[in-house]
Design a protein around this motif. Structure first.
Motif, PDB file in Angstrom:
ATOM      1  N   THR A 193       0.997  -1.389  -0.226  1.00 44.18           N
ATOM      2  CA  THR A 193      -0.253   0.159   0.026  1.00 44.18           C
ATOM      3  C   THR A 193       1.060   1.292   0.077  1.00 44.18           C
ATOM      4  OG1 THR A 193      -2.145  -1.218   1.068  1.00 44.18           O
ATOM      5  CG2 THR A 193      -2.025   0.998   1.401  1.00 44.18           C
ATOM      6  N   VAL A 214     -16.417  -1.719  -2.179  1.00 45.63           N
ATOM      7  CA  VAL A 214     -16.098  -2.280  -0.661  1.00 45.63           C
ATOM      8  C   VAL A 214     -16.929  -3.573   0.353  1.00 45.63           C
ATOM      9  CG1 VAL A 214     -17.016  -1.841   2.563  1.00 45.63           C
ATOM     10  CG2 VAL A 214     -15.494  -0.169   0.523  1.00 45.63           C
ATOM     11  N   TRP A 228     -15.642  -6.826  -1.880  1.00 46.12           N
ATOM     12  CA  TRP A 228     -14.178  -7.165  -0.715  1.00 46.12           C
ATOM     13  C   TRP A 228     -14.617  -7.714   0.106  1.00 46.12           C
ATOM     14  CZ3 TRP A 228     -12.288  -5.526   3.616  1.00 46.12           C
ATOM     15  CH2 TRP A 228     -10.635  -6.246   4.092  1.00 46.12           C
ATOM     16  N   PHE A 229     -15.673  -7.326   1.348  1.00 44.51           N
ATOM     17  CA  PHE A 229     -16.169  -7.918   2.115  1.00 44.51           C
ATOM     18  C   PHE A 229     -16.720  -9.853   2.133  1.00 44.51           C
ATOM     19  CE2 PHE A 229     -18.916  -8.641   5.961  1.00 44.51           C
ATOM     20  CZ  PHE A 229     -18.355  -8.087   6.705  1.00 44.51           C
ATOM     21  N   PRO A 241     -13.250 -12.038  -0.715  1.00 46.20           N
ATOM     22  CA  PRO A 241     -11.956 -11.148  -0.723  1.00 46.20           C
ATOM     23  C   PRO A 241     -10.698 -11.772  -1.084  1.00 46.20           C
ATOM     24  CG  PRO A 241     -12.528 -11.916   1.470  1.00 46.20           C
ATOM     25  CD  PRO A 241     -13.491 -12.298   0.910  1.00 46.20           C
ATOM     26  N   ASP A 271      -7.831  -5.259  -1.579  1.00 45.44           N
ATOM     27  CA  ASP A 271      -8.578  -4.676  -0.981  1.00 45.44           C
ATOM     28  C   ASP A 271      -9.298  -2.977  -0.810  1.00 45.44           C
ATOM     29  OD1 ASP A 271      -6.652  -2.330   0.472  1.00 45.44           O
ATOM     30  OD2 ASP A 271      -5.894  -4.510   0.155  1.00 45.44           O
ATOM     31  N   HIS A 318      -6.901  -1.021  -4.210  1.00 50.32           N
ATOM     32  CA  HIS A 318      -8.090  -0.680  -5.766  1.00 50.32           C
ATOM     33  C   HIS A 318      -8.154   1.429  -5.685  1.00 50.32           C
ATOM     34  CE1 HIS A 318     -10.019  -3.458  -8.170  1.00 50.32           C
ATOM     35  NE2 HIS A 318     -10.533  -3.916  -6.596  1.00 50.32           N
TER      36      HIS A 318
END
Length: 331
Positions: free
Chosen positions: A185, A235, A238-239, A242, A247, A251
């Motif tokens: 990240t 979101v 992904w939840f 995943p 994540d 993105h």
């Protein structure tokens, strides 16, 4: 009003010294951080791409306007902005002919055939990017591994995959992401990743975007609604799954999302006039980007999303136009 009298005069009714060339100059200032990061990580290749794009783009604009016997408008800086944005949508090691074709498409097909600045319905740089991506996908997805100029100004062009591309390939091949540590990240945020010149550093794009907001060249409506609508879809996906996508933070900082939200979708020529219209436009861009990334074959989706929403701008402006002074709703 003058005294108790209402003066009726010809337009414009509001005057400002913020001319087109000055607006474009502010956009160029805002792009400098992202340009600096791309030059830092790709050295000679980045400088070459920026210079060739500027030469070809300004050259095509000058030649077309001379041939068409129109006033040459290079001094409004709009062609220069298109050149920089186009370069930022290209891989660092783009061949010269790819840059030449892209510049031609951006200026001639994307802008001048519609009548020039203010008449084009689509963002010229994105028209060129999509044309090149569909026509030469291998050259347009040949990403270089970043190598800071503090190590070498000219270096071997080692290829690498972007996190978006790698994750999409694994999902299409294995049904899920199998590589560990696919995303760093902090590298995504700072720019130490492969990708198009202008999309590698989210931090640099955000700094430039905040400058445009501070100067009131753009408003918050399109960037905010773009990013918010994108996250509203990504979101939850992904939840619940995943293993099938990056994540949401990855993105957000990957690909051209930030560049698109702050610099491409906010193009005042190809976006709605009203604030409510801009919210709808930005939300549409965010939804389409998320749908393409999550369910489409392309790992990216920003260019297609913005161009599709560009096509809806006349419709949005028609239905979201403010009521005329004195007009009341019919019962």
């Amino acid at each position: 009003m003058q005294g108790n009298k209402l003066l009726v005069t010809f337009s414009p009714h509001e005057r400002d010294d913020l001319r087109t060339d000055k607006v474009m100059l502010y956009v160029i200032y805002a792009l400098i951080p992202a340009m600096g990061v791309s030059i830092y990580y790709f050295g000679f290749y980045a400088i070459k791409t920026y210079l060739l794009t500027i030469i070809f783009t300004l050259g095509f604009e000058y030649l077309f306007q001379k041939i068409a016997k129109r006033p040459v408008s290079l001094n409004d800086n709009s062609a220069l902005v298109t050149a920089i944005l186009l370069a930022m949508n290209l891989p660092p090691n783009s061949p010269w002919w790819l840059i030449c074709v892209g510049s031609f498409v951006a200026i001639i097909i994307g802008k001048q055939v519609f009548g020039g600045l203010g008449q084009n319905p689509f963002n010229p740089a994105l028209v060129a990017r999509v044309f090149l991506l569909i026509s030469w996908p291998a050259q347009m997805t040949n990403w270089m591994k970043p190598n800071p100029i503090t190590k070498s100004f000219i270096f071997d062009a080692v290829s690498t995959a972007t996190p978006l591309g790698a994750s999409k390939t694994e999902v299409l091949t294995y049904g899920k992401i199998v590589s560990e540590n696919l995303v760093n990240t902090s590298s995504l945020f700072l720019g130490n990743v492969g990708g198009s010149l202008g999309e590698i550093s989210a931090l640099a794009i955000i700094i430039g975007g905040l400058f445009l907001l501070y100067k009131r060249i753009i408003s918050w409506h399109i960037p905010f609604s773009y990013i918010a609508a994108f996250l509203i879809i990504v979101v939850p996906y992904w939840f619940f799954a995943p293993e099938k996508t990056l994540d949401p933070i990855a993105h957000l900082f990957s690909g051209g999302l930030m560049l698109g939200a702050f610099f491409m979708a906010t193009d005042m020529v190809t976006s709605p006039v009203t604030k409510r219209g801009q919210l709808i436009f930005g939300a549409g861009c965010g939804i389409l980007t998320a749908v393409i990334r999550l369910f489409g074959g392309y790992p990216e989706g920003v260019s297609f999303a913005i161009l599709l929403m560009n096509a809806t701008v006349p419709l949005i402006d028609y239905y979201i136009r403010p009521k005329s002074f004195g007009e009341v709703e019919s019962e």
